[in-house]
Design a protein around this motif. Sequence first.
Motif, PDB file in Angstrom:
ATOM      1  N   SER A 151       8.038 -51.198  57.310  1.00  0.00           N
ATOM      2  CA  SER A 151       6.799 -50.428  57.198  1.00  0.00           C
ATOM      3  C   SER A 151       7.005 -48.942  57.484  1.00  0.00           C
ATOM      4  N   ALA A 152       7.964 -48.576  58.345  1.00  0.00           N
ATOM      5  CA  ALA A 152       8.208 -47.153  58.616  1.00  0.00           C
ATOM      6  C   ALA A 152       8.707 -46.447  57.359  1.00  0.00           C
ATOM      7  N   ARG A 153       9.618 -47.070  56.674  1.00  0.00           N
ATOM      8  CA  ARG A 153      10.168 -46.491  55.450  1.00  0.00           C
ATOM      9  C   ARG A 153       9.096 -46.378  54.364  1.00  0.00           C
ATOM     10  N   ILE A 154       8.317 -47.427  54.226  1.00  0.00           N
ATOM     11  CA  ILE A 154       7.255 -47.427  53.223  1.00  0.00           C
ATOM     12  C   ILE A 154       6.197 -46.387  53.583  1.00  0.00           C
ATOM     13  N   THR A 155       5.913 -46.255  54.861  1.00  0.00           N
ATOM     14  CA  THR A 155       4.962 -45.228  55.313  1.00  0.00           C
ATOM     15  C   THR A 155       5.447 -43.848  54.899  1.00  0.00           C
ATOM     16  N   ASP A 156       6.730 -43.589  55.049  1.00  0.00           N
ATOM     17  CA  ASP A 156       7.286 -42.292  54.623  1.00  0.00           C
ATOM     18  C   ASP A 156       7.056 -42.055  53.137  1.00  0.00           C
ATOM     19  N   TRP A 157       7.237 -43.089  52.330  1.00  0.00           N
ATOM     20  CA  TRP A 157       7.045 -42.958  50.885  1.00  0.00           C
ATOM     21  C   TRP A 157       5.584 -42.669  50.554  1.00  0.00           C
ATOM     22  N   VAL A 158       4.679 -43.367  51.236  1.00  0.00           N
ATOM     23  CA  VAL A 158       3.259 -43.163  50.973  1.00  0.00           C
ATOM     24  C   VAL A 158       2.851 -41.750  51.382  1.00  0.00           C
ATOM     25  N   VAL A 159       3.326 -41.295  52.538  1.00  0.00           N
ATOM     26  CA  VAL A 159       3.014 -39.942  53.000  1.00  0.00           C
ATOM     27  C   VAL A 159       3.540 -38.917  51.996  1.00  0.00           C
ATOM     28  N   ALA A 160       4.742 -39.113  51.514  1.00  0.00           N
ATOM     29  CA  ALA A 160       5.317 -38.189  50.524  1.00  0.00           C
ATOM     30  C   ALA A 160       4.484 -38.183  49.241  1.00  0.00           C
ATOM     31  N   ALA A 161       4.015 -39.326  48.827  1.00  0.00           N
ATOM     32  CA  ALA A 161       3.202 -39.413  47.610  1.00  0.00           C
ATOM     33  C   ALA A 161       1.868 -38.695  47.785  1.00  0.00           C
ATOM     34  N   MET A 162       1.356 -38.676  49.014  1.00  0.00           N
ATOM     35  CA  MET A 162       0.067 -38.016  49.274  1.00  0.00           C
ATOM     36  C   MET A 162       0.147 -36.508  49.071  1.00  0.00           C
ATOM     37  N   ARG A 163       1.286 -35.934  49.342  1.00  0.00           N
ATOM     38  CA  ARG A 163       1.421 -34.471  49.291  1.00  0.00           C
ATOM     39  C   ARG A 163       1.068 -33.885  47.925  1.00  0.00           C
ATOM     40  N   ASP A 164       1.427 -34.582  46.877  1.00  0.00           N
ATOM     41  CA  ASP A 164       1.241 -34.043  45.530  1.00  0.00           C
ATOM     42  C   ASP A 164       0.110 -34.726  44.764  1.00  0.00           C
ATOM     43  N   SER A 165      -0.769 -35.419  45.476  1.00  0.00           N
ATOM     44  CA  SER A 165      -1.783 -36.220  44.802  1.00  0.00           C
ATOM     45  C   SER A 165      -3.156 -35.580  44.856  1.00  0.00           C
ATOM     46  N   ASP A 166      -3.982 -35.954  43.877  1.00  0.00           N
ATOM     47  CA  ASP A 166      -5.369 -35.494  43.926  1.00  0.00           C
ATOM     48  C   ASP A 166      -6.145 -36.355  44.930  1.00  0.00           C
ATOM     49  N   VAL A 167      -7.371 -36.007  45.165  1.00  0.00           N
ATOM     50  CA  VAL A 167      -8.169 -36.624  46.224  1.00  0.00           C
ATOM     51  C   VAL A 167      -8.338 -38.131  46.021  1.00  0.00           C
ATOM     52  N   SER A 168      -8.626 -38.565  44.797  1.00  0.00           N
ATOM     53  CA  SER A 168      -8.851 -39.998  44.576  1.00  0.00           C
ATOM     54  C   SER A 168      -7.597 -40.816  44.873  1.00  0.00           C
ATOM     55  N   VAL A 169      -6.437 -40.277  44.533  1.00  0.00           N
ATOM     56  CA  VAL A 169      -5.181 -40.971  44.829  1.00  0.00           C
ATOM     57  C   VAL A 169      -4.920 -40.942  46.330  1.00  0.00           C
ATOM     58  N   GLN A 170      -5.223 -39.824  46.964  1.00  0.00           N
ATOM     59  CA  GLN A 170      -5.038 -39.732  48.414  1.00  0.00           C
ATOM     60  C   GLN A 170      -5.876 -40.772  49.152  1.00  0.00           C
ATOM     61  N   VAL A 171      -7.078 -41.029  48.661  1.00  0.00           N
ATOM     62  CA  VAL A 171      -7.934 -42.045  49.286  1.00  0.00           C
ATOM     63  C   VAL A 171      -7.244 -43.407  49.247  1.00  0.00           C
ATOM     64  N   SER A 172      -6.694 -43.769  48.098  1.00  0.00           N
ATOM     65  CA  SER A 172      -5.977 -45.049  47.973  1.00  0.00           C
ATOM     66  C   SER A 172      -4.775 -45.085  48.898  1.00  0.00           C
ATOM     67  N   LEU A 173      -4.037 -43.986  48.930  1.00  0.00           N
ATOM     68  CA  LEU A 173      -2.843 -43.933  49.768  1.00  0.00           C
ATOM     69  C   LEU A 173      -3.207 -43.979  51.251  1.00  0.00           C
ATOM     70  N   LEU A 174      -4.311 -43.364  51.628  1.00  0.00           N
ATOM     71  CA  LEU A 174      -4.761 -43.445  53.022  1.00  0.00           C
ATOM     72  C   LEU A 174      -5.125 -44.882  53.403  1.00  0.00           C
ATOM     73  N   ARG A 175      -5.773 -45.600  52.475  1.00  0.00           N
ATOM     74  CA  ARG A 175      -6.063 -47.020  52.752  1.00  0.00           C
ATOM     75  C   ARG A 175      -4.773 -47.798  52.942  1.00  0.00           C
ATOM     76  N   MET A 176      -3.758 -47.485  52.126  1.00  0.00           N
ATOM     77  CA  MET A 176      -2.463 -48.151  52.285  1.00  0.00           C
ATOM     78  C   MET A 176      -1.882 -47.865  53.654  1.00  0.00           C
ATOM     79  N   LEU A 177      -1.947 -46.608  54.071  1.00  0.00           N
ATOM     80  CA  LEU A 177      -1.428 -46.251  55.393  1.00  0.00           C
ATOM     81  C   LEU A 177      -2.133 -47.057  56.479  1.00  0.00           C
ATOM     82  N   GLY A 178      -3.427 -47.205  56.344  1.00  0.00           N
ATOM     83  CA  GLY A 178      -4.176 -47.995  57.313  1.00  0.00           C
ATOM     84  C   GLY A 178      -3.717 -49.433  57.365  1.00  0.00           C
TER      85      GLY A 178
END
Length: 194
Positions: A151-178
Amino acid sequence: TSEQASVRLAVIQALGTLGGGSHVSGLMSRVDKASDQELAAIRAALLRMSDQGVDQSMIAMLEHSVQPSIRRELVRALKARECMQAVPLFLRLVRDRDTETSRAAIQAVGELGDMQACRALIDVVPDLHSSAQIRDLEDAIARLARDSDQSARITDWVVAAMRDSDVSVQVSLLRMLGRLGHEKALESVRATLT
């Protein structure tokens, strides 16, 4: 007639025990015309067939089929057969125009995929438009994280994906982080709030 339906059902059931890779296309040709009982028998037959050529026949048919109903059934059958060879094809089908085929592929990757497949799913988030697809993707990533203990490694990937994403994608990625529940995920969520 009901007699013909009974004969078809018996043939389908027999193919589950006796059939092989050469019978996959015949079974799949019945999918759109099958009664609920016949469809259940087709699914069971595809799962029971033990010939080594069955998985390869299903993969080949899945690569070339244009019918969404057949693609969905083949994805489900290959997932049920735990066919790891099909994961790269499932990853391509995640972007399928047919939402139900895409969802079946996402679910299959969630059950059969590895860390590389998990990374590929994270990259697909911006391409999905259905809330059901996104929910399935979140479930798949959470399952892969839980099953791999990464999960730590996957969390890093999700965080990295959030940096370049629009708001709607960030919402999905934030749910994943949760759902990942890792300490790094909490730090990222806090950082997003500030």
